[in-house]
Design a protein around this motif. Sequence first.
Motif, PDB file in Angstrom:
ATOM      1  N   ILE A  58       0.867  -1.186   0.000  1.00 52.10           N
ATOM      2  CA  ILE A  58       0.000   0.000   0.000  1.00 52.10           C
ATOM      3  C   ILE A  58       0.899   1.229   0.000  1.00 52.10           C
ATOM      4  N   LYS A  59       0.312   2.375  -0.252  1.00 49.55           N
ATOM      5  CA  LYS A  59       1.056   3.632  -0.130  1.00 49.55           C
ATOM      6  C   LYS A  59       0.665   4.270   1.202  1.00 49.55           C
ATOM      7  N   TYR A  60       1.669   4.770   1.895  1.00 53.98           N
ATOM      8  CA  TYR A  60       1.368   5.541   3.104  1.00 53.98           C
ATOM      9  C   TYR A  60       2.497   6.527   3.360  1.00 53.98           C
ATOM     10  N   ASP A  61       2.180   7.582   4.077  1.00 58.64           N
ATOM     11  CA  ASP A  61       3.155   8.634   4.348  1.00 58.64           C
ATOM     12  C   ASP A  61       3.943   8.324   5.609  1.00 58.64           C
ATOM     13  N   TYR A  62       5.229   8.587   5.538  1.00 61.71           N
ATOM     14  CA  TYR A  62       6.085   8.484   6.720  1.00 61.71           C
ATOM     15  C   TYR A  62       7.224   9.470   6.540  1.00 61.71           C
ATOM     16  N   PRO A  63       7.746  10.010   7.651  1.00 62.58           N
ATOM     17  CA  PRO A  63       8.875  10.931   7.531  1.00 62.58           C
ATOM     18  C   PRO A  63      10.132  10.144   7.157  1.00 62.58           C
ATOM     19  N   ASP A  64      10.585  10.295   5.945  1.00 60.34           N
ATOM     20  CA  ASP A  64      11.697   9.495   5.429  1.00 60.34           C
ATOM     21  C   ASP A  64      13.022  10.009   5.969  1.00 60.34           C
ATOM     22  N   ARG A  65      13.637   9.205   6.807  1.00 60.63           N
ATOM     23  CA  ARG A  65      14.970   9.491   7.354  1.00 60.63           C
ATOM     24  C   ARG A  65      15.892   8.373   6.902  1.00 60.63           C
ATOM     25  N   ASN A  66      16.070   8.262   5.574  1.00 54.36           N
ATOM     26  CA  ASN A  66      16.779   7.101   5.022  1.00 54.36           C
ATOM     27  C   ASN A  66      16.153   5.834   5.590  1.00 54.36           C
ATOM     28  N   SER A  67      14.844   5.808   5.547  1.00 53.27           N
ATOM     29  CA  SER A  67      14.103   4.731   6.201  1.00 53.27           C
ATOM     30  C   SER A  67      14.301   3.383   5.534  1.00 53.27           C
ATOM     31  N   ILE A  68      14.239   2.367   6.366  1.00 50.56           N
ATOM     32  CA  ILE A  68      14.228   0.983   5.911  1.00 50.56           C
ATOM     33  C   ILE A  68      12.796   0.491   6.109  1.00 50.56           C
ATOM     34  N   ILE A  69      12.286  -0.235   5.123  1.00 50.80           N
ATOM     35  CA  ILE A  69      10.914  -0.739   5.167  1.00 50.80           C
ATOM     36  C   ILE A  69      10.955  -2.240   5.454  1.00 50.80           C
ATOM     37  N   PHE A  70      10.105  -2.666   6.372  1.00 48.85           N
ATOM     38  CA  PHE A  70      10.000  -4.077   6.717  1.00 48.85           C
ATOM     39  C   PHE A  70       8.565  -4.555   6.504  1.00 48.85           C
ATOM     40  N   LEU A  71       8.425  -5.833   6.178  1.00 49.24           N
ATOM     41  CA  LEU A  71       7.116  -6.465   5.969  1.00 49.24           C
ATOM     42  C   LEU A  71       7.084  -7.785   6.717  1.00 49.24           C
ATOM     43  N   LEU A  72       5.971  -8.014   7.399  1.00 50.31           N
ATOM     44  CA  LEU A  72       5.722  -9.296   8.064  1.00 50.31           C
ATOM     45  C   LEU A  72       4.466  -9.887   7.467  1.00 50.31           C
ATOM     46  N   GLU A  73       4.575 -11.132   6.975  1.00 46.18           N
ATOM     47  CA  GLU A  73       3.421 -11.862   6.465  1.00 46.18           C
ATOM     48  C   GLU A  73       2.883 -12.696   7.614  1.00 46.18           C
ATOM     49  N   LEU A  74       1.613 -12.513   7.936  1.00 49.01           N
ATOM     50  CA  LEU A  74       1.019 -13.275   9.056  1.00 49.01           C
ATOM     51  C   LEU A  74       0.409 -14.568   8.568  1.00 49.01           C
TER      52      LEU A  74
END
Length: 159
Positions: free
Chosen positions: A143-159
């Motif tokens: 999905i698209k969502y806003d976050y304050p990007d501070r060289n962010s790393i994105i993680f995903l957990l599949e339940l």
Amino acid sequence: MITVYDDSYKEEVIKLILHVQNVEYEVGISLKEQPDILDIHSNYINDGGNFWIALNDNGEVVGSIGLQKKNKEVAVLKKFFVYKDYRGKEFGTGKKLYEALLDFAKKQGFSKIILDTPSKATRSHGFYKKAGFKEIDKEDLPIKYDYPDRNSIIFLLEL
């Protein structure tokens, strides 16, 4: 003790979040950049997510974690913070907060939890990987969502 947030803890939660972000990790995120924490009920709880806090023996807020519902399948883990003195296996504060969130997410039927974290918050990266999260590219977000990007790393957990 882990409990669901209520507004009597608002100022303590804001203080915790800003302290960990800006004093401990020197990320430099202002309150203005994260208005969600000014109204936790509207931004987390009322829409089908939730927000938990950890209290020490004196009833003071020492940790927080939030889950925002994005759609029936996807939720975003946000505002996962614990004061330095309450981190680690001795206290298990982060683990208990995360378990409350995970239990809730499963009961709500979410199939994916995503999160973003500043690249310099390396201690949390290990926690997420150990909990089963996989690092993904921003382009692979479900999905698209806003976050304050501070060289962010994105993680995903599949339940």
